[in-house]
Design a protein around this motif. Structure first.
Motif, PDB file in Angstrom:
ATOM      1  N   PHE A  89      69.535 112.354   2.332  1.00  0.00           N
ATOM      2  CA  PHE A  89      69.778 112.716   3.854  1.00  0.00           C
ATOM      3  C   PHE A  89      70.901 113.860   3.924  1.00  0.00           C
ATOM      4  O   PHE A  89      70.807 114.678   4.839  1.00  0.00           O
ATOM      5  CB  PHE A  89      70.082 111.533   4.465  1.00  0.00           C
ATOM      6  N   THR A  90      71.638 113.795   2.981  1.00  0.00           N
ATOM      7  CA  THR A  90      72.761 115.065   2.918  1.00  0.00           C
ATOM      8  C   THR A  90      72.153 116.412   2.799  1.00  0.00           C
ATOM      9  O   THR A  90      71.881 117.364   3.422  1.00  0.00           O
ATOM     10  CB  THR A  90      73.736 114.743   2.000  1.00  0.00           C
ATOM     11  N   ASP A  91      70.950 116.376   1.849  1.00  0.00           N
ATOM     12  CA  ASP A  91      70.250 117.384   1.441  1.00  0.00           C
ATOM     13  C   ASP A  91      69.238 117.940   2.592  1.00  0.00           C
ATOM     14  O   ASP A  91      68.999 119.285   2.812  1.00  0.00           O
ATOM     15  CB  ASP A  91      69.365 117.324   0.022  1.00  0.00           C
ATOM     16  N   ILE A  92      68.704 116.945   3.167  1.00  0.00           N
ATOM     17  CA  ILE A  92      67.839 117.271   4.349  1.00  0.00           C
ATOM     18  C   ILE A  92      68.621 117.854   5.411  1.00  0.00           C
ATOM     19  O   ILE A  92      68.362 118.862   5.974  1.00  0.00           O
ATOM     20  CB  ILE A  92      67.112 115.864   4.966  1.00  0.00           C
ATOM     21  N   SER A  93      69.820 117.482   5.550  1.00  0.00           N
ATOM     22  CA  SER A  93      70.877 117.873   6.852  1.00  0.00           C
ATOM     23  C   SER A  93      71.009 119.308   6.342  1.00  0.00           C
ATOM     24  O   SER A  93      70.880 120.491   7.146  1.00  0.00           O
ATOM     25  CB  SER A  93      71.967 116.864   6.691  1.00  0.00           C
ATOM     26  N   LEU A  94      71.452 119.616   5.190  1.00  0.00           N
ATOM     27  CA  LEU A  94      71.804 121.130   4.578  1.00  0.00           C
ATOM     28  C   LEU A  94      70.588 121.867   4.723  1.00  0.00           C
ATOM     29  O   LEU A  94      70.640 123.046   5.301  1.00  0.00           O
ATOM     30  CB  LEU A  94      72.234 121.206   3.383  1.00  0.00           C
ATOM     31  N   TYR A  95      69.666 121.530   4.448  1.00  0.00           N
ATOM     32  CA  TYR A  95      68.282 122.306   4.525  1.00  0.00           C
ATOM     33  C   TYR A  95      67.861 122.740   5.970  1.00  0.00           C
ATOM     34  O   TYR A  95      67.674 123.930   6.348  1.00  0.00           O
ATOM     35  CB  TYR A  95      66.933 121.406   4.174  1.00  0.00           C
ATOM     36  N   ILE A  96      67.946 121.801   6.879  1.00  0.00           N
ATOM     37  CA  ILE A  96      67.854 122.090   8.240  1.00  0.00           C
ATOM     38  C   ILE A  96      68.857 123.310   8.924  1.00  0.00           C
ATOM     39  O   ILE A  96      68.641 124.000   9.584  1.00  0.00           O
ATOM     40  CB  ILE A  96      67.993 120.978   9.009  1.00  0.00           C
ATOM     41  N   LEU A  97      70.202 123.154   8.395  1.00  0.00           N
ATOM     42  CA  LEU A  97      71.094 123.868   8.616  1.00  0.00           C
ATOM     43  C   LEU A  97      71.068 125.477   7.977  1.00  0.00           C
ATOM     44  O   LEU A  97      72.006 126.138   8.202  1.00  0.00           O
ATOM     45  CB  LEU A  97      72.660 123.433   8.369  1.00  0.00           C
ATOM     46  N   GLY A  98      70.116 125.589   7.254  1.00  0.00           N
ATOM     47  CA  GLY A  98      69.768 126.930   6.376  1.00  0.00           C
ATOM     48  C   GLY A  98      70.275 126.934   4.989  1.00  0.00           C
ATOM     49  O   GLY A  98      70.439 128.049   4.481  1.00  0.00           O
ATOM     50  N   ALA A  99      70.927 125.882   4.430  1.00  0.00           N
ATOM     51  CA  ALA A  99      71.367 126.152   3.243  1.00  0.00           C
ATOM     52  C   ALA A  99      70.106 126.485   1.869  1.00  0.00           C
ATOM     53  O   ALA A  99      68.896 126.025   2.377  1.00  0.00           O
ATOM     54  CB  ALA A  99      71.696 124.743   2.604  1.00  0.00           C
ATOM     55  N   GLU A 100      70.401 127.091   0.805  1.00  0.00           N
ATOM     56  CA  GLU A 100      69.529 127.436  -0.038  1.00  0.00           C
ATOM     57  C   GLU A 100      68.933 126.452  -0.809  1.00  0.00           C
ATOM     58  O   GLU A 100      69.295 126.241  -2.106  1.00  0.00           O
ATOM     59  CB  GLU A 100      70.135 128.532  -1.011  1.00  0.00           C
ATOM     60  N   THR A 101      67.977 125.520  -0.393  1.00  0.00           N
ATOM     61  CA  THR A 101      67.582 124.291  -1.115  1.00  0.00           C
ATOM     62  C   THR A 101      66.216 124.016  -0.546  1.00  0.00           C
ATOM     63  O   THR A 101      65.804 124.917   0.392  1.00  0.00           O
ATOM     64  CB  THR A 101      68.513 123.220  -0.591  1.00  0.00           C
ATOM     65  N   THR A 102      65.314 123.304  -0.961  1.00  0.00           N
ATOM     66  CA  THR A 102      64.255 122.878  -0.560  1.00  0.00           C
ATOM     67  C   THR A 102      63.891 121.605  -0.501  1.00  0.00           C
ATOM     68  O   THR A 102      64.543 120.721  -0.757  1.00  0.00           O
ATOM     69  CB  THR A 102      63.007 123.465  -1.488  1.00  0.00           C
ATOM     70  N   VAL A 103      63.099 121.149   0.547  1.00  0.00           N
ATOM     71  CA  VAL A 103      62.771 119.832   0.947  1.00  0.00           C
ATOM     72  C   VAL A 103      62.178 118.971  -0.446  1.00  0.00           C
ATOM     73  O   VAL A 103      62.276 117.920  -0.804  1.00  0.00           O
ATOM     74  CB  VAL A 103      61.561 119.612   1.915  1.00  0.00           C
ATOM     75  N   GLU A 104      61.410 119.749  -1.122  1.00  0.00           N
ATOM     76  CA  GLU A 104      60.563 119.310  -2.463  1.00  0.00           C
ATOM     77  C   GLU A 104      61.846 118.958  -3.489  1.00  0.00           C
ATOM     78  O   GLU A 104      61.562 118.103  -4.004  1.00  0.00           O
ATOM     79  CB  GLU A 104      59.659 120.392  -3.077  1.00  0.00           C
ATOM     80  N   SER A 105      62.746 119.823  -3.921  1.00  0.00           N
ATOM     81  CA  SER A 105      63.731 119.551  -4.735  1.00  0.00           C
ATOM     82  C   SER A 105      64.644 118.318  -4.265  1.00  0.00           C
ATOM     83  O   SER A 105      64.930 117.456  -4.938  1.00  0.00           O
ATOM     84  CB  SER A 105      64.744 120.748  -4.858  1.00  0.00           C
ATOM     85  N   ALA A 106      64.887 118.068  -2.928  1.00  0.00           N
ATOM     86  CA  ALA A 106      65.645 116.997  -2.397  1.00  0.00           C
ATOM     87  C   ALA A 106      64.814 115.670  -2.469  1.00  0.00           C
ATOM     88  O   ALA A 106      65.650 114.525  -3.085  1.00  0.00           O
ATOM     89  CB  ALA A 106      65.813 117.291  -0.881  1.00  0.00           C
TER      90      ALA A 106
END
Length: 368
Positions: A89-106
């Motif tokens: 859920f931290t990764d999902i939150s960071l993704y929404i806020l524009g962090a360089e990550t993907t939903v798939e990797s999370a």
């Protein structure tokens, strides 16, 4: 020696006063543009905060729902699953806020962490020695043997569709603030500040302190001064259309709220799938990772527990309603600001600056 307010009649101005007037018009114009921008910026900033609060509320709800799934149905691994759930859920939150990550990797990272727990606590609960090497082998094997079936991929697909619009909206709102801040600090050219002095202060040099500029004259000067800013009109209109599209996407069939609230269900289905295929998984894992130490007696694998709807619907409905109303209110306001940059000269010439209800005004050369 006057450079701007040259006039045949006697004058009470000096070159130094003209310089002071130029500083004054630059300061006044910056303040006027700031005042115009304030409402728009305040609205966008307010909605960035409101959207983020609504996102966080939905994420907390979905995280609590997922945690309670482990505590009620998969108690043997609940404690160890807490950290992977939190990371997801931290990764999902960071993704929404524009962090360089993907939903798939999370999502895949979460299932990588989950498999060793499912394997050692549910499929083979007799395992006593879960060494780092064995755990790592299980994590890597997860990618090859796909113990969670299509459920992990489905979760990636559903979340990617719904979170994409939220991420884009978050970035678009930040871009909107950036654009407004840039126009707010746009420097006035030398020609522009001279034209503004001529319009606003040259009448003072002849003692005409109560005479204000004619409306048409003011518009001509302001349009010349703000030509670069008003060029943003087409892009700003397109920006508003994009915001409208993104808010509609968020409210479409792949809703953020539905996708987040369904995470617990996807995880539950994935775990059930792994349990049902336990014997085949064990045979493959034994070949790849070897056989770990078992307790004497080798207890049977944990029984499959059907899980009912996790409670907390009221919180979810409130967050859902709140986000929907914020979307509607925001897009309604932003649509009204479509002409913001096209009409900036008209808005600056409105109010006290020009003479509207009088027969006399200043045209740049004389009182007419």
């Amino acid at each position: 020696d006057l450079q701007i307010c040259q006039h045949r009649a006697p004058t009470c101005c000096t070159k130094k006063m003209e310089e002071s007037y130029q500083a004054a018009v630059r300061r006044e114009r910056a303040q006027s543009i700031q005042a115009l921008n304030f409402e728009l910026k305040y609205m966008i900033v307010g909605h960035i905060t409101a959207f983020q609060e609504a996102f966080e509320s939905l994420l907390r709800f979905a995280e609590n729902r997922t945690s309670s799934l482990f505590e009620t149905a998969y108690r043997p691994m609940a404690k160890e699953a807490a950290e992977p759930v939190k990371e997801l859920f931290t990764d999902i939150s960071l993704y929404i806020l524009g962090a360089e990550t993907t939903v798939e990797s999370a999502v895949l990272r979460f299932f990588d962490s989950l498999f060793p727990l499912v394997y050692s606590r549910l499929i083979n609960p007799g395992i006593t020695d879960l060494s780092e090497d064995y755990t790592e082998c299980l994590r890597l094997t997860r990618q090859d043997i796909n113990p969670f079936g299509h459920y992990s991929k489905n979760m990636v697909t559903e979340l990617s569709k719904s979170l994409w619009a939220s991420r884009m909206l978050s970035q678009a709102l930040s871009l909107g603030i950036e654009v407004i801040n840039t126009t707010e600090h746009a420097a006035l050219s030398k020609e522009c500040s001279r034209a503004l002095v001529k319009m606003q202060y040259c009448p003072h040099c002849q003692g005409l302190t109560l005479i204000r500029p004619c409306v048409g004259y003011c518009l001509n000067v302001m349009r010349g001064c703000l030509a670069s800013v008003s060029e943003l009109d087409a892009q700003w209109r397109e920006f508003i259309s994009t915001l409208e599209y993104l808010t509609n996407e968020m409210a479409a069939s792949h809703e953020l709220e539905m996708a987040l609230s369904g995470i617990w269900s996807s995880i539950n289905e994935a775990i059930l799938h792994a349990q049902l295929n336990g014997p085949q998984l064990s045979a493959t894992v034994d070949k790849v990772c070897g056989q770990p130490k078992q307790q004497e007696g080798n207890p049977s694998s944990a029984s499959i527990v059907p899980v009912k709807e996790v409670t907390g619907t009221q919180t979810f409905v409130m967050a859902h309603t709140s986000l929907n109303s914020k979307r509607r209110e925001f897009i309604s306001y932003m649509k009204r600001s479509r002409t913001f940059y096209a009409s900036i000269a008209e808005r600056l010439c409105d109010g006290d600056l020009v003479m509207r209800d009088s027969s006399t005004c200043w045209n740049g050369e004389d009182v007419v």
